[in-house]
Design a protein around this motif. Structure first.
Motif, short mmCIF file in Angstrom:
data_model
loop_
_atom_site.label_atom_id
_atom_site.label_comp_id
_atom_site.label_asym_id
_atom_site.label_seq_id
_atom_site.Cartn_x
_atom_site.Cartn_y
_atom_site.Cartn_z
N ILE A 57 0.84 -1.21 0.00
CA ILE A 57 0.00 0.00 0.00
C ILE A 57 0.87 1.25 0.00
O ILE A 57 0.60 2.21 -0.74
N TYR A 58 1.94 1.25 0.80
CA TYR A 58 2.85 2.41 0.82
C TYR A 58 3.68 2.50 -0.46
O TYR A 58 3.87 3.59 -0.99
N GLU A 59 4.16 1.37 -0.98
CA GLU A 59 4.95 1.38 -2.21
C GLU A 59 4.14 1.91 -3.39
O GLU A 59 4.66 2.62 -4.25
N GLU A 60 2.86 1.54 -3.44
CA GLU A 60 1.99 1.98 -4.53
C GLU A 60 1.44 3.39 -4.30
O GLU A 60 0.67 3.89 -5.10
N LYS A 61 1.82 3.98 -3.17
CA LYS A 61 1.38 5.33 -2.80
C LYS A 61 -0.14 5.45 -2.73
O LYS A 61 -0.73 6.50 -3.00
N GLU A 62 -0.78 4.33 -2.36
CA GLU A 62 -2.24 4.33 -2.17
C GLU A 62 -2.59 5.20 -0.96
O GLU A 62 -3.59 5.92 -0.97
N LEU A 63 -1.77 5.11 0.08
CA LEU A 63 -1.94 5.91 1.29
C LEU A 63 -0.58 6.49 1.70
O LEU A 63 0.46 5.92 1.39
N ALA A 64 -0.62 7.60 2.41
CA ALA A 64 0.61 8.22 2.90
C ALA A 64 0.94 7.71 4.30
O ALA A 64 0.07 7.67 5.17
N PHE A 65 2.20 7.36 4.50
CA PHE A 65 2.66 6.84 5.79
C PHE A 65 2.35 7.82 6.91
O PHE A 65 1.82 7.45 7.95
N SER A 66 2.66 9.10 6.70
CA SER A 66 2.52 10.10 7.76
C SER A 66 1.07 10.28 8.21
O SER A 66 0.82 10.66 9.35
N ALA A 67 0.11 10.00 7.33
CA ALA A 67 -1.30 10.18 7.66
C ALA A 67 -1.95 8.93 8.24
O ALA A 67 -3.04 9.01 8.81
N THR A 68 -1.29 7.79 8.10
CA THR A 68 -1.95 6.53 8.47
C THR A 68 -1.21 5.70 9.52
O THR A 68 -1.70 4.66 9.93
N CYS A 69 -0.04 6.13 9.95
CA CYS A 69 0.75 5.34 10.89
C CYS A 69 1.22 6.20 12.05
O CYS A 69 1.72 7.31 11.85
N LYS A 70 1.02 5.69 13.26
CA LYS A 70 1.48 6.37 14.47
C LYS A 70 2.19 5.35 15.36
O LYS A 70 1.78 4.20 15.44
N ASN A 71 3.27 5.78 15.99
CA ASN A 71 3.97 4.93 16.93
C ASN A 71 3.42 5.16 18.33
O ASN A 71 3.07 6.27 18.70
N SER A 72 3.39 4.09 19.09
CA SER A 72 2.95 4.18 20.48
C SER A 72 3.90 3.34 21.33
O SER A 72 4.27 2.23 20.94
N LEU A 73 4.28 3.88 22.46
CA LEU A 73 5.16 3.15 23.37
C LEU A 73 4.28 2.35 24.32
O LEU A 73 3.42 2.89 25.00
#
Length: 142
Positions: A57-73
């Motif tokens: 999905i990220y390689e095909e640029k279907e969605l942007a990483f910055s808008a769809t992924c968050k890190n949590s500790l």
């Protein structure tokens, strides 16, 4: 869809027909977030399969990483010691994109369910827009 029961409280639970929860969704900033492990449980597949779909999905640029992924500790107690782990959580956009790609019985149920519900929500939205337009048109002559 029969296997999904959404219970709206402060969070959403995706449950099977027998009432057992599969995952709990907590709304944050206008969306919900799941980890790869939670998506694997939801779609009855492996975390590795979810990882492959995310990568594509990220390689095909279907969605942007910055808008769809968050890190949590997350801090857990394992074997008497505290373990700190960074876990990636993915937004509803990613959950939907993966749900349409996963090849499993649950994945099929998910896309059938989501398609039906997205269609009905679209109809409701269009009805609301039409009512607003009618009210605005009626008030133009006053």
């Amino acid at each position: 869809m029969r296997y999904l029961n959404w219970i709206l409280e402060k969070s959403f639970y995706i449950q099977r027909n027998d009432g057992k929860s599969i995952v709990k969704l907590i709304p944050v900033d206008g969306t919900v977030w799941l980890s790869q492990a939670e998506m694997a449980a939801l779609f009855q597949t492996t975390p590795q399969n979810i990882t492959l779909h995310i990568k594509t999905i990220y390689e095909e640029k279907e969605l942007a990483f910055s808008a769809t992924c968050k890190n949590s500790l997350q801090v857990r107690s394992e074997g008497g010691r505290e373990v700190h782990r960074r876990i990636k959580f993915y937004s509803l956009s990613m959950i939907l994109a993966i749900g349409y790609r996963v090849r499993s019985h649950r994945g099929t149920q998910f896309w059938q369910w989501s398609t039906i519900h997205l269609k009905s929500m679209t109809c409701i939205y269009l009805d609301i827009l039409n009512n607003i337009k009618i009210k605005n048109f009626d008030s133009c002559g006053e």
